[in-house]
Motif scaffolding. Structure first.
Motif, PDB file in Angstrom:
ATOM      1  N   TRP A  48       0.576  -1.092  -0.175  1.00  4.79           N
ATOM      2  CA  TRP A  48       0.518  -0.170  -0.261  1.00  4.79           C
ATOM      3  C   TRP A  48       0.679   1.724  -0.126  1.00  4.79           C
ATOM      4  N   VAL A  49       1.959   1.319   0.793  1.00  8.80           N
ATOM      5  CA  VAL A  49       2.706   2.583   1.121  1.00  8.80           C
ATOM      6  C   VAL A  49       3.181   2.791  -0.514  1.00  8.80           C
ATOM      7  N   ASP A  50       3.604   1.914  -0.771  1.00  7.32           N
ATOM      8  CA  ASP A  50       4.018   1.892  -2.534  1.00  7.32           C
ATOM      9  C   ASP A  50       3.261   2.396  -3.400  1.00  7.32           C
ATOM     10  N   ALA A  91       0.356   8.832  -6.202  1.00  8.11           N
ATOM     11  CA  ALA A  91       0.396  10.253  -6.152  1.00  8.11           C
ATOM     12  C   ALA A  91       1.364  11.155  -6.697  1.00  8.11           C
ATOM     13  N   LYS A  92       1.764  10.681  -7.708  1.00  9.04           N
ATOM     14  CA  LYS A  92       2.520  11.377  -8.783  1.00  9.04           C
ATOM     15  C   LYS A  92       2.013  11.599  -9.812  1.00  9.04           C
ATOM     16  N   GLY A  93       0.506  11.092 -10.654  1.00 10.08           N
ATOM     17  CA  GLY A  93       0.058  11.707 -11.089  1.00 10.08           C
ATOM     18  C   GLY A  93      -1.476  12.296 -10.851  1.00 10.08           C
ATOM     19  N   ILE A  94      -0.994  12.339  -9.352  1.00 10.25           N
ATOM     20  CA  ILE A  94      -2.409  13.455  -8.789  1.00 10.25           C
ATOM     21  C   ILE A  94      -1.736  14.712  -8.153  1.00 10.25           C
ATOM     22  N   THR A  95      -2.786  15.607  -8.659  1.00 10.67           N
ATOM     23  CA  THR A  95      -2.176  17.342  -8.192  1.00 10.67           C
ATOM     24  C   THR A  95      -3.550  18.020  -7.832  1.00 10.67           C
ATOM     25  N   LEU A  96      -3.627  18.158  -6.584  1.00 15.58           N
ATOM     26  CA  LEU A  96      -4.726  18.130  -5.305  1.00 15.58           C
ATOM     27  C   LEU A  96      -5.377  19.703  -6.182  1.00 15.58           C
ATOM     28  N   ASP A  97      -6.368  19.875  -5.724  1.00 16.93           N
ATOM     29  CA  ASP A  97      -7.654  21.079  -6.233  1.00 16.93           C
ATOM     30  C   ASP A  97      -7.234  22.618  -5.524  1.00 16.93           C
ATOM     31  N   LYS A  98      -7.879  23.130  -5.657  1.00 21.68           N
ATOM     32  CA  LYS A  98      -7.953  24.616  -5.207  1.00 21.68           C
ATOM     33  C   LYS A  98      -8.316  24.210  -3.364  1.00 21.68           C
ATOM     34  N   ALA A 113       1.857   9.781  11.240  1.00 25.43           N
ATOM     35  CA  ALA A 113       2.045   9.243  12.139  1.00 25.43           C
ATOM     36  C   ALA A 113       0.996   7.050  11.530  1.00 25.43           C
ATOM     37  N   GLN A 114       0.059   8.499  10.739  1.00 20.74           N
ATOM     38  CA  GLN A 114      -0.882   7.068  10.169  1.00 20.74           C
ATOM     39  C   GLN A 114       0.093   7.226   9.011  1.00 20.74           C
ATOM     40  N   LYS A 115       0.695   6.667   8.714  1.00 20.55           N
ATOM     41  CA  LYS A 115       1.605   6.401   6.995  1.00 20.55           C
ATOM     42  C   LYS A 115       0.723   5.594   6.541  1.00 20.55           C
ATOM     43  N   ARG A 116       0.611   4.166   6.873  1.00 20.31           N
ATOM     44  CA  ARG A 116       0.570   2.957   6.929  1.00 20.31           C
ATOM     45  C   ARG A 116      -1.834   3.329   6.104  1.00 20.31           C
ATOM     46  N   THR A 117      -2.605   3.587   7.338  1.00 16.94           N
ATOM     47  CA  THR A 117      -3.136   3.572   7.498  1.00 16.94           C
ATOM     48  C   THR A 117      -3.980   4.967   6.023  1.00 16.94           C
ATOM     49  N   CYS A 118      -2.859   5.505   5.971  1.00 20.08           N
ATOM     50  CA  CYS A 118      -3.872   7.267   4.615  1.00 20.08           C
ATOM     51  C   CYS A 118      -3.421   6.182   3.474  1.00 20.08           C
ATOM     52  N   LEU A 166      -5.799   5.488   0.362  1.00 20.91           N
ATOM     53  CA  LEU A 166      -5.423   6.183  -1.168  1.00 20.91           C
ATOM     54  C   LEU A 166      -5.810   6.096  -1.450  1.00 20.91           C
ATOM     55  N   VAL A 167      -5.358   4.438  -1.942  1.00 19.49           N
ATOM     56  CA  VAL A 167      -5.258   3.205  -3.165  1.00 19.49           C
ATOM     57  C   VAL A 167      -6.603   2.796  -2.926  1.00 19.49           C
ATOM     58  N   MET A 168      -7.588   3.180  -2.204  1.00 23.70           N
ATOM     59  CA  MET A 168      -8.636   2.176  -2.043  1.00 23.70           C
ATOM     60  C   MET A 168      -9.588   3.653  -2.705  1.00 23.70           C
ATOM     61  N   THR A 169      -9.218   5.051  -2.209  1.00 21.46           N
ATOM     62  CA  THR A 169      -9.891   5.292  -3.065  1.00 21.46           C
ATOM     63  C   THR A 169      -9.606   6.213  -4.374  1.00 21.46           C
ATOM     64  N   HIS A 170      -8.511   5.750  -4.712  1.00 19.88           N
ATOM     65  CA  HIS A 170      -8.820   5.678  -6.052  1.00 19.88           C
ATOM     66  C   HIS A 170      -9.042   4.699  -7.004  1.00 19.88           C
ATOM     67  N   ALA A 171      -8.655   3.320  -6.739  1.00 22.83           N
ATOM     68  CA  ALA A 171      -9.837   2.496  -7.132  1.00 22.83           C
ATOM     69  C   ALA A 171     -11.214   2.946  -7.050  1.00 22.83           C
ATOM     70  N   TYR A 172     -12.079   3.767  -5.998  1.00 23.91           N
ATOM     71  CA  TYR A 172     -12.971   3.532  -6.404  1.00 23.91           C
ATOM     72  C   TYR A 172     -13.731   4.391  -7.894  1.00 23.91           C
ATOM     73  N   SER A 173     -12.578   5.349  -7.252  1.00 27.54           N
ATOM     74  CA  SER A 173     -12.563   6.574  -8.767  1.00 27.54           C
ATOM     75  C   SER A 173     -13.326   5.366  -9.759  1.00 27.54           C
ATOM     76  N   ASN A 174     -12.361   5.002 -10.111  1.00 25.85           N
ATOM     77  CA  ASN A 174     -11.952   4.405 -11.703  1.00 25.85           C
ATOM     78  C   ASN A 174     -13.072   3.800 -11.984  1.00 25.85           C
ATOM     79  N   ALA A 175     -13.613   3.025 -10.395  1.00 21.56           N
ATOM     80  CA  ALA A 175     -15.109   1.987 -10.569  1.00 21.56           C
ATOM     81  C   ALA A 175     -16.212   2.500 -10.944  1.00 21.56           C
ATOM     82  N   VAL A 176     -15.851   3.652 -10.487  1.00 20.64           N
ATOM     83  CA  VAL A 176     -17.325   4.395 -10.723  1.00 20.64           C
ATOM     84  C   VAL A 176     -17.308   5.478 -12.246  1.00 20.64           C
ATOM     85  N   ILE A 177     -15.800   5.188 -12.401  1.00 20.86           N
ATOM     86  CA  ILE A 177     -16.069   6.082 -14.316  1.00 20.86           C
ATOM     87  C   ILE A 177     -16.443   4.835 -14.991  1.00 20.86           C
TER      88      ILE A 177
END
Length: 243
Positions: free
Chosen positions: A42-44, A50-57, A204-209, A213-224
């Motif tokens: 998950w960390v990797d 994240a390399k392909g993500i730009t946070l919005d305003k 401190a919550q590196k592994r959790t987050c 993030l991976v699951m959030t990104h995967a869900y976006s792909n599934a939705v689309i």
């Protein structure tokens, strides 16, 4: 009599289809999908995503995709997407805007326990509430998927080091109601995605987050993917106009 049996069978089959479509993807299936797509480190995986993500305003994660639908009018696309939306989200309160004239559908639905992690002291259960906006024009639609926060249910003594106390409290009970304060070890809060890994390295919550993030990104792909399928092929495969 045969006709009645036919329509009863058709109704049962239709209800079965709707029940399958009751959510975009179950959490267990989503995790399998995420591992197949990104691997199980998950960390990797989070660092690579994240390399392909730009946070919005607003410092939110936002994914946007235009889906082409040649030859389909705005009205046809709206009908198909309205059908998909109402079949997919059982809680119709999740549909916060459904405007045919404006060509816009907005959905806000919580995905429970998208990631869980047990650390040394704490146990975390992470949920997200994506905002999914569908804009509709002739021949195309645009899907915008936004998440700003992780919604956290935390057990401050639910880590593996304190597992021996499990019989004295509810350990990591991520299924409790959000306003249930009966267990002092459990509490709710929000973590801003921009303030956590991989956007902040010293977390401190590196592994959790990372997993969140991976699951959030995967869900976006599934939705689309599901929306694109509904636009191009319908949700049951027989929504043509030749009847």
């Amino acid at each position: 009599m045969k006709s009645l049996k036919f329509w009863m069978l058709a109704a049962i089959l239709f209800c079965g289809i709707i029940s399958v479509q009751a959510q975009v993807m179950k959490t267990a299936d989503l995790e399998k999908y995420a591992k197949q797509r990104y691997g199980d480190k998950w960390v990797d995986a989070a660092a690579n995503i994240a390399k392909g993500i730009t946070l919005d305003k607003n410092e939110s994660i936002t994914f946007q995709q235009v889906i082409e639908a040649p030859g389909k009018t705005k009205e046809q696309l709206y009908v198909a997407l309205n059908y998909w939306t109402t079949a997919t989200f059982k809680d119709h309160n999740a549909i916060t805007l459904n405007d045919k004239d404006a060509g816009c559908i907005i959905i806000s639905s919580t995905i429970k326990d998208i990631a869980e992690h047990t650390g040394t002291i704490n146990r975390y259960a992470v949920s997200i509430t994506p905002i999914i906006r569908i804009d509709i024009k002739d021949n195309r639609i645009r899907v915008t998927y936004t998440v700003q926060n992780y919604e956290i249910l935390s057990d401050i003594s639910g880590g593996w080091l304190t597992a021996v106390l499990a019989d004295e409290r509810t350990v990591g009970d991520s299924k409790r109601k959000a306003d249930d304060k009966t267990n002092a070890n459990l509490y709710d809060k929000q973590w801003e995605i921009a303030r956590h890994y991989p956007f902040v390295q010293n977390d401190a919550q590196k592994r959790t987050c990372a997993k969140a993030l991976v699951m959030t990104h995967a869900y976006s792909n599934a939705v689309i993917d599901k929306i694109e399928e509904a636009v191009k092929n319908g949700i049951v495969g027989n929504e043509d106009e030749d009847w």
